[in-house]
Design an enzyme around this catalytic site. Structure first.
Site, mmCIF file in Angstrom:
data_model
loop_
_atom_site.group_PDB
_atom_site.id
_atom_site.type_symbol
_atom_site.label_atom_id
_atom_site.label_comp_id
_atom_site.label_asym_id
_atom_site.label_seq_id
_atom_site.Cartn_x
_atom_site.Cartn_y
_atom_site.Cartn_z
ATOM 1 N N GLU A 90 -3.380 7.800 -5.393
ATOM 2 C CA GLU A 90 -3.414 6.832 -6.769
ATOM 3 C C GLU A 90 -4.597 7.464 -7.587
ATOM 4 O OE1 GLU A 90 -3.780 2.582 -6.003
ATOM 5 O OE2 GLU A 90 -1.459 2.855 -5.043
ATOM 6 N N ARG A 147 0.889 -1.226 0.056
ATOM 7 C CA ARG A 147 -0.116 -0.021 0.222
ATOM 8 C C ARG A 147 0.817 1.323 -0.189
ATOM 9 N NH1 ARG A 147 -3.430 -2.294 -1.531
ATOM 10 N NH2 ARG A 147 -5.563 -2.291 -1.086
ATOM 11 N N HIS A 202 -0.300 -0.149 -9.650
ATOM 12 C CA HIS A 202 -1.152 -0.883 -8.848
ATOM 13 C C HIS A 202 -1.743 -2.196 -9.447
ATOM 14 C CE1 HIS A 202 -3.677 -0.626 -4.918
ATOM 15 N NE2 HIS A 202 -3.607 -2.110 -5.314
HETATM 16 P P1 NAD Z 1 -2.098 -10.601 5.461
HETATM 17 O O1 NAD Z 1 -3.357 -10.017 6.473
HETATM 18 O O2 NAD Z 1 -2.373 -11.978 5.526
HETATM 19 O O3 NAD Z 1 -0.851 -10.279 6.080
HETATM 20 C C1 NAD Z 1 -0.332 -9.004 6.814
HETATM 21 C C2 NAD Z 1 0.678 -9.163 7.400
HETATM 22 O O4 NAD Z 1 1.173 -7.953 8.159
HETATM 23 C C3 NAD Z 1 0.000 -9.962 8.762
HETATM 24 O O5 NAD Z 1 0.889 -11.224 8.993
HETATM 25 C C4 NAD Z 1 0.218 -8.986 10.000
HETATM 26 O O6 NAD Z 1 0.643 -9.868 11.267
HETATM 27 C C5 NAD Z 1 1.620 -8.163 9.409
HETATM 28 N N1 NAD Z 1 1.416 -6.827 10.206
HETATM 29 C C6 NAD Z 1 0.527 -6.005 10.546
HETATM 30 N N2 NAD Z 1 0.976 -4.897 11.277
HETATM 31 C C7 NAD Z 1 2.336 -4.975 11.215
HETATM 32 C C8 NAD Z 1 3.481 -4.116 11.545
HETATM 33 N N3 NAD Z 1 3.183 -2.880 12.124
HETATM 34 N N4 NAD Z 1 4.749 -4.696 11.324
HETATM 35 C C9 NAD Z 1 5.023 -5.892 10.746
HETATM 36 N N5 NAD Z 1 4.098 -6.558 10.366
HETATM 37 C C10 NAD Z 1 2.868 -6.211 10.435
HETATM 38 O O7 NAD Z 1 -2.403 -9.533 4.292
HETATM 39 P P2 NAD Z 1 -1.796 -10.058 2.952
HETATM 40 O O8 NAD Z 1 -3.090 -10.843 2.210
HETATM 41 O O9 NAD Z 1 -0.455 -10.898 2.936
HETATM 42 O O10 NAD Z 1 -1.768 -8.627 2.163
HETATM 43 C C11 NAD Z 1 -0.905 -7.752 2.570
HETATM 44 C C12 NAD Z 1 -1.328 -6.382 1.983
HETATM 45 O O11 NAD Z 1 -1.102 -6.401 0.526
HETATM 46 C C13 NAD Z 1 -2.860 -5.941 1.967
HETATM 47 O O12 NAD Z 1 -3.254 -5.250 3.264
HETATM 48 C C14 NAD Z 1 -2.902 -5.086 0.776
HETATM 49 O O13 NAD Z 1 -2.857 -3.885 1.279
HETATM 50 C C15 NAD Z 1 -1.732 -5.376 0.055
HETATM 51 N N6 NAD Z 1 -2.132 -6.054 -1.380
HETATM 52 C C16 NAD Z 1 -1.670 -5.260 -2.331
HETATM 53 C C17 NAD Z 1 -2.146 -5.882 -3.533
HETATM 54 C C18 NAD Z 1 -1.533 -4.976 -4.997
HETATM 55 O O14 NAD Z 1 -2.362 -5.178 -6.057
HETATM 56 N N7 NAD Z 1 -0.450 -4.404 -4.800
HETATM 57 C C19 NAD Z 1 -2.611 -6.842 -4.073
HETATM 58 C C20 NAD Z 1 -2.975 -7.838 -2.635
HETATM 59 C C21 NAD Z 1 -2.540 -7.291 -1.332
HETATM 60 C C1 MLT Z 2 -5.709 -5.785 -2.601
HETATM 61 O O1 MLT Z 2 -5.881 -5.039 -1.658
HETATM 62 O O2 MLT Z 2 -6.466 -6.724 -2.865
HETATM 63 C C2 MLT Z 2 -5.206 -4.957 -3.929
HETATM 64 O O3 MLT Z 2 -4.898 -3.655 -3.879
HETATM 65 C C3 MLT Z 2 -5.848 -5.401 -5.345
HETATM 66 C C4 MLT Z 2 -6.697 -4.534 -5.947
HETATM 67 O O4 MLT Z 2 -7.769 -4.426 -5.461
HETATM 68 O O5 MLT Z 2 -6.407 -4.368 -7.037
#
Ligand code: NAD
Ligand code: MLT
Length: 524
Positions: free
Chosen positions: A258, A229, A276
């Site tokens: 964004e 993010r 993204h």
């Molecule tokens: P998840 O909930 O499985 O994992 C998040 C991890 O972060 C957890 O293990 C949690 O313990 C840890 N965490 C929380 N606060 C923390 C801190 N202060 N310091 C260190 N670790 C901490 O989530 P996920 O499915 O792995 O996804 C993670 C993030 O990726 C989502 O929240 C989303 O914002 C982002 N994401 C982005 C895209 C994209 O298109 N770029 C796609 C999917 C997810």
């Molecule tokens: C997500 O949090 O799952 C990602 O940002 C994916 C998206 O919506 O494009």
């Protein structure tokens, strides 16, 4: 008809479960399109582009469920939704692999200058010495946040011969050992990693997690990635550390704003960017759309949603087991609310017998939602019931007891009101249904449903006849009747189930009869 709004670009194929619904109209338009009937929308499906804030919820009074086709819910004000009893669901694992693969692709591209080299060749140049890269093999990868995506990245990094250092406060040493990675503090990761990638959600704690102060602890020549993010790496601090050469390069899929517009980071050749795209694969988009479409459909079919952010997760099997008790708890809550008209300070619920193996907190929330439903002019359900009690100064207690009072399960509730206390006990009997078996020191046995009259009276001959006559004279049929007393000639209660409700005038007529202490009409 259920009005369902799909506000962001969500895979049409994945929406199939909703498109099949006969009683739903699916509107695929931006939420700010003037043609959208905001007041009728019950379900809202979004990705990250639509900001679902309190102001928008205010304009959508019928909204019951918000579905996020993806993981991050930072574009949704979950607290405001919870307060309004709106369920928020997401698709937590549909895009994990795509996001992990994209991060890896970005990492490889960053280390081997692929975007820059690609552009150079297309510009008809052939500069083999200008794009000398760095191997991943043997390097230390620092992962901040080892959830679903972080774990997939760790596996891939190991396959590339990298050593993995992780900071995640919720990671156990045992799991780290099983995965063959090193778990340490944030400082351990900052000081040891050659490449750092962040995979936490964006929260007040993680916003600016990599800032001037933390970046100054990293190795000179470190590479940074943010495919989680925008804002987890502070963009201003990153620009400063790229400009002074401390950070060797960065790969960003996400931005503080964004689309980012003119961003100072774009002037650096060693900063590579994508718009993204982490979850932008056919597979991920189909997965997340299908997951949330199924959730919304289940919600409208009155089945449990599986991936709610603001409700306990429950499998279908568990829900089938809890369903009868859920109904019973709601009915008890509603009965109590209609009997105790004054202010209430405390509600304590005690579970005993087989029900204790179930998610009792969910049952307590159901009971509270039944209790508040008739009392306040707001949508109260399992999502916001605890909050509603807190806001109204009602203390809620939950206990487990071994005393089942001879039943196989019991839900016993004690309410402390401003004027008096009230207790009630219910049970669910297999092949028989829910029963209320005790009210305020009286043993009784009735089915909590329909139009009930709860009458407290003195146990004297003729009382039942007088009540029956008034109801008969007004063509009100009595379906069932139960009586209970403590001693002959003392206080007694009767519960009548009538085929239709009584108006106030008839309730008054009953109230005026000799030997009647009080009457409560309960409509369940
Ligand atoms: P998840 O909930 O499985 O994992 C998040 C991890 O972060 C957890 O293990 C949690 O313990 C840890 N965490 C929380 N606060 C923390 C801190 N202060 N310091 C260190 N670790 C901490 O989530 P996920 O499915 O792995 O996804 C993670 C993030 O990726 C989502 O929240 C989303 O914002 C982002 N994401 C982005 C895209 C994209 O298109 N770029 C796609 C999917 C997810
Ligand atoms: C997500 O949090 O799952 C990602 O940002 C994916 C998206 O919506 O494009």
């Amino acid at each position: 008809m259920h009005y369902i709004l799909v506000s962001d670009a969500i895979s049409e194929e994945g929406l199939a479960p909703l498109l099949e619904m006969e009683d739903a109209e699916i509107i695929q338009k931006r939420v700010d399109d003037p043609e959208v009937p905001l007041d009728k929308i019950e379900a809202l499906l979004v990705r990250s582009a639509t900001k679902v804030d309190e102001e928008l919820m205010e304009k959508m009074p019928s909204l019951k469920i918000i579905a996020r086709a993806g993981v991050g819910v930072d574009n949704i004000d979950v607290q405001a939704a919870t307060k309004r009893g709106i369920i928020v669901v997401n698709a937590p694992d549909g895009n994990t692999i795509s996001a992990a693969e994209h991060t890896f692709a970005m990492m490889a591209s960053l280390m081997r200058n692929i975007p820059q080299a690609h552009q150079s060749v297309k510009n008809l140049e052939w500069k083999r010495n200008a794009f000398v890269g760095t191997e991943l093999y043997g390097k230390t990868l620092g992962i901040i946040g080892l959830g679903r995506i972080g774990s997939e990245i760790a596996k891939r990094a190991k396959a590339f011969g990298m050593s993995v250092h992780v900071f995640d406060p919720f990671l156990t040493k045992e799991r780290a050992q099983q995965m063959g990675i090193i778990s340490g503090s944030l400082d351990d990761v900052l000081m040891n990693a050659d490449i750092i990638t962040v995979h936490t959600p964006l929260t007040p704690k993680t916003k600016g997690l990599l800032n001037e102060q933390t970046l100054s602890k990293t190795k000179k020549g470190v590479f940074l990635l943010n495919c989680a993010r925008g804002g987890i790496i502070d963009e201003k601090a990153l620009a400063k550390f790229i400009a002074n050469g401390h950070v060797a390069g960065a790969a960003l899929d996400v931005f503080e704003t964004e689309p980012p517009g003119e961003n100072p980071l774009f002037k650096f050749d060693n900063v590579i960017v994508t718009p993204h795209l982490g979850a932008s694969t056919k597979e991920a988009q189909l997965n997340v759309a299908t997951q949330v479409a199924k959730e919304v459909k289940m919600y409208f079919e009155d089945k449990p949603v599986l991936n709610s952010i603001n409700l306990p997760a429950m499998s279908k099997d568990i829900y089938e087991k809890i369903r009868p008790f859920h109904h019973l708890a709601k009915q008890i809550g509603s009965m109590l609310s209609q009997c105790v008209k004054e202010g209430v300070n405390e509600i304590s619920v005690t579970y005993s017998g087989s029900v204790v193996d179930l998610e009792t907190t969910y049952l307590t929330k159901a009971l509270l939602s039944g209790f508040f439903k008739n009392r306040i002019d707001a949508n109260v359900n399992e999502v916001n019931a605890m909050l509603t009690a807190k806001e109204r100064g009602v203390t809620v207690g939950e206990k487990i007891s071994s005393n089942t009072f001879g039943y196989s399960n019991c839900i016993s509730v004690m309410i402390k009101g401003d004027i008096r206390n009230y207790s009630i006990r219910g049970t669910f009997i297999e092949n028989y249904g829910p029963r209320i078996v005790y009210i305020n020191d009286f043993n009784i046995d009735f089915f909590p449903d329909g139009n009930l009259l709860y009458i407290q009276h003195i146990d004297r001959p003729g009382v039942i006849g007088r009540v029956g006559k008034i109801l008969g004279d007004h063509h009100i049929n009595i379906a069932t009747m139960q009586v209970g007393r403590k001693e002959v000639g003392g206080e007694a209660i009767m519960i009548l189930s009538c085929d239709k409700p009584l108006d106030d005038e008839k309730v008054k007529l009953l109230q005026e009869l000799d030997d009647i202490v009080s009457i409560n009409q309960i409509i369940l």
